[in-house]
Scaffold this motif. Structure first.
Motif, short mmCIF file in Angstrom:
data_model
loop_
_atom_site.label_atom_id
_atom_site.label_comp_id
_atom_site.label_asym_id
_atom_site.label_seq_id
_atom_site.Cartn_x
_atom_site.Cartn_y
_atom_site.Cartn_z
N HIS A 1 -1.12 -28.34 2.27
CA HIS A 1 -1.89 -28.59 1.15
C HIS A 1 -2.49 -27.16 0.58
O HIS A 1 -2.38 -26.81 -0.46
N VAL A 2 -2.73 -26.38 1.80
CA VAL A 2 -3.51 -24.90 1.47
C VAL A 2 -2.53 -24.20 1.34
O VAL A 2 -1.46 -23.65 1.87
N THR A 3 -2.83 -23.16 0.03
CA THR A 3 -1.76 -22.36 -0.46
C THR A 3 -2.24 -20.94 0.18
O THR A 3 -3.08 -20.61 0.81
N GLN A 4 -1.13 -19.98 0.20
CA GLN A 4 -1.41 -18.57 0.43
C GLN A 4 -2.17 -17.87 -0.67
O GLN A 4 -2.25 -18.30 -1.78
N LEU A 5 -2.89 -16.91 -0.13
CA LEU A 5 -3.48 -16.06 -1.16
C LEU A 5 -2.62 -14.99 -1.80
O LEU A 5 -1.91 -14.52 -0.86
N PRO A 6 -2.91 -14.10 -2.72
CA PRO A 6 -2.33 -13.04 -3.13
C PRO A 6 -2.41 -11.88 -2.39
O PRO A 6 -3.55 -11.92 -1.55
N ARG A 7 -1.74 -10.92 -2.24
CA ARG A 7 -1.85 -9.80 -1.34
C ARG A 7 -3.13 -9.04 -1.97
O ARG A 7 -3.64 -9.16 -3.16
N TYR A 8 -3.55 -8.12 -1.03
CA TYR A 8 -4.60 -7.28 -1.68
C TYR A 8 -4.28 -6.12 -2.47
O TYR A 8 -3.01 -5.90 -2.53
N SER A 9 -4.90 -5.45 -3.13
CA SER A 9 -4.70 -4.58 -4.09
C SER A 9 -5.37 -3.09 -3.66
O SER A 9 -6.89 -3.09 -3.55
N LEU A 10 -4.59 -2.06 -3.77
CA LEU A 10 -5.10 -0.91 -3.43
C LEU A 10 -5.36 -0.02 -4.86
O LEU A 10 -4.19 0.08 -5.44
N ASN A 11 -6.60 0.18 -5.17
CA ASN A 11 -6.79 0.72 -6.29
C ASN A 11 -7.08 2.21 -6.31
O ASN A 11 -8.00 2.79 -5.30
N TYR A 12 -6.56 3.25 -6.87
CA TYR A 12 -6.94 4.50 -7.02
C TYR A 12 -6.84 5.22 -8.47
O TYR A 12 -6.63 4.53 -9.55
N ARG A 13 -7.31 6.30 -8.39
CA ARG A 13 -7.59 7.10 -9.57
C ARG A 13 -6.21 7.69 -10.06
O ARG A 13 -5.14 7.47 -9.59
N SER A 14 -6.09 8.21 -11.29
CA SER A 14 -4.95 8.87 -11.76
C SER A 14 -4.22 9.57 -10.83
O SER A 14 -4.70 10.17 -10.00
N LYS A 15 -2.87 9.42 -11.18
CA LYS A 15 -1.82 10.17 -10.38
C LYS A 15 -1.66 11.49 -10.53
O LYS A 15 -1.32 12.37 -9.86
N ARG A 16 -2.47 12.06 -11.86
CA ARG A 16 -2.25 13.34 -12.16
C ARG A 16 -2.87 14.20 -11.17
O ARG A 16 -2.13 15.37 -10.91
N ASN A 17 -4.09 14.09 -10.76
CA ASN A 17 -4.70 14.87 -9.71
C ASN A 17 -4.78 14.25 -8.36
O ASN A 17 -5.69 14.63 -7.58
N MET A 18 -3.58 13.70 -8.00
CA MET A 18 -3.64 12.91 -6.69
C MET A 18 -3.65 13.82 -5.57
O MET A 18 -2.66 14.68 -5.46
N THR A 19 -4.27 13.85 -4.59
CA THR A 19 -4.21 14.70 -3.37
C THR A 19 -3.15 14.25 -2.55
O THR A 19 -2.82 13.15 -2.40
N ARG A 20 -2.64 15.11 -1.60
CA ARG A 20 -1.66 14.75 -0.76
C ARG A 20 -1.88 13.67 0.27
O ARG A 20 -1.02 12.82 0.84
N ARG A 21 -3.35 13.69 0.73
CA ARG A 21 -3.64 12.79 1.75
C ARG A 21 -3.45 11.39 1.37
O ARG A 21 -3.26 10.39 1.80
N LEU A 22 -4.09 11.09 -0.40
CA LEU A 22 -3.94 9.90 -0.75
C LEU A 22 -2.61 9.38 -1.09
O LEU A 22 -2.18 8.26 -0.82
N ARG A 23 -1.67 10.32 -1.64
CA ARG A 23 -0.35 9.89 -1.63
C ARG A 23 0.35 9.38 -0.54
O ARG A 23 0.86 8.52 -0.45
N ALA A 24 -0.16 10.22 0.68
CA ALA A 24 0.43 9.80 1.85
C ALA A 24 0.01 8.45 2.33
O ALA A 24 0.82 7.59 2.84
N PHE A 25 -1.11 8.08 2.12
CA PHE A 25 -1.79 6.83 2.33
C PHE A 25 -1.24 5.78 1.51
O PHE A 25 -0.87 4.56 1.96
N VAL A 26 -1.22 6.11 0.19
CA VAL A 26 -0.47 4.88 -0.65
C VAL A 26 0.96 4.77 -0.27
O VAL A 26 1.49 3.45 -0.10
N ASP A 27 1.64 5.74 0.24
CA ASP A 27 3.24 5.39 0.83
C ASP A 27 3.30 4.74 1.75
O ASP A 27 4.10 3.96 2.15
#
Length: 243
Positions: A208-234
């Motif tokens: 009867h018990v259902t799965q939950l949706p996946r978590y969401s990784l939320n971040y600021r604009s891609k325009r000024n994204m640092t390489r470390r954040l891009r690497a983590f998102v990837d």
């Protein structure tokens, strides 16, 4: 053209500030093109043992020049003013100039209770039966918002919010309360599994018990994204696909 005496004095006094400014700009430019610096993350307590601790450890190993700060907190985060690079949440926190991707596996949920509790109160056979039981509920933030319990039905998924006897914002506490016979606990099956195998704790309402949706990784604009954040998102995306 030749500088006047006042011009030479102004140049001599302003030159260090200009050099410092150029150095700061060079450092920012360097950080954008190198995976370095400090990655600051905000996440709920439940994400750590479920998938985030492992993901962060993999990231830190792959990028030894990056320092990582993980602040576990269920409170709402303003990505534009909080100072964090990204926030992991069970829901998407989209605001102006912000983005989100799903991360982690889809959580399998379970409802568990101690054998002693079930012997005293009986075993629920239908999701509606939980309304007649003591409930051990997960709370977001200050405890005002409780996580509803999700079920599968003939017409799709639906939720029920039982009346809580015990409330906590840490899944490990929910498990502990359930083991001590304080009610039905709704939590990640992965956290409960070792204790189910050891005995004394039983799953109820299987199927009867259902799965939950996946978590969401939320971040600021891609325009000024640092390489470390891009690497983590990837890496988070790759980790999600492998789950």
């Amino acid at each position: 053209m030749v500088l006047t005496q006042l011009g030479e004095q102004f140049y001599a006094k302003s030159l260090p500030a200009i050099v410092d400014l150029e150095g700061a700009m060079d450092e920012i430019h360097k950080q954008k093109h190198e995976v370095s610096g400090t990655l600051k993350l905000s996440a709920p307590y439940s994400a750590g043992p479920f998938f985030l601790d492992d993901l962060v450890a993999r990231f830190a190993t792959a990028f030894p020049t990056v320092d990582v700060e993980v602040i576990y907190d269920d409170k709402k985060v303003d990505l534009l003013t909080s100072g964090v690079d990204a926030a992991i949440r069970s829901t998407t926190l989209l605001g102006p100039n912000t983005y989100a991707v799903t991360v982690g596996p889809a959580p399998d949920m379970t409802i568990v209770a101690s054998d002693d509790y079930l012997a005293k109160r009986g075993t629920p056979n239908h999701p509606c039966d939980i309304l007649d039981h003591d409930a051990i509920c997960y709370a977001f933030g200050s405890g005002k918002d409780l996580a509803p319990w999700g079920f599968n039905g003939p017409e799709g998924t639906y939720t029920i919010q039982p009346k809580p006897r015990m409330v906590a914002n840490d899944m490990r506490s929910l498990l502990s309360y359930a083991k001590q016979g304080l009610g039905l606990g709704y939590l990640y099956r992965e956290i409960a599994l070792p204790h189910l195998s050891a005995g004394g704790l039983t799953e109820v309402l299987n199927g009867h018990v259902t799965q939950l949706p996946r978590y969401s990784l939320n971040y600021r604009s891609k325009r000024n994204m640092t390489r470390r954040l891009r690497a983590f998102v990837d890496m988070a995306k790759a980790h999600r696909e492998a789950a």
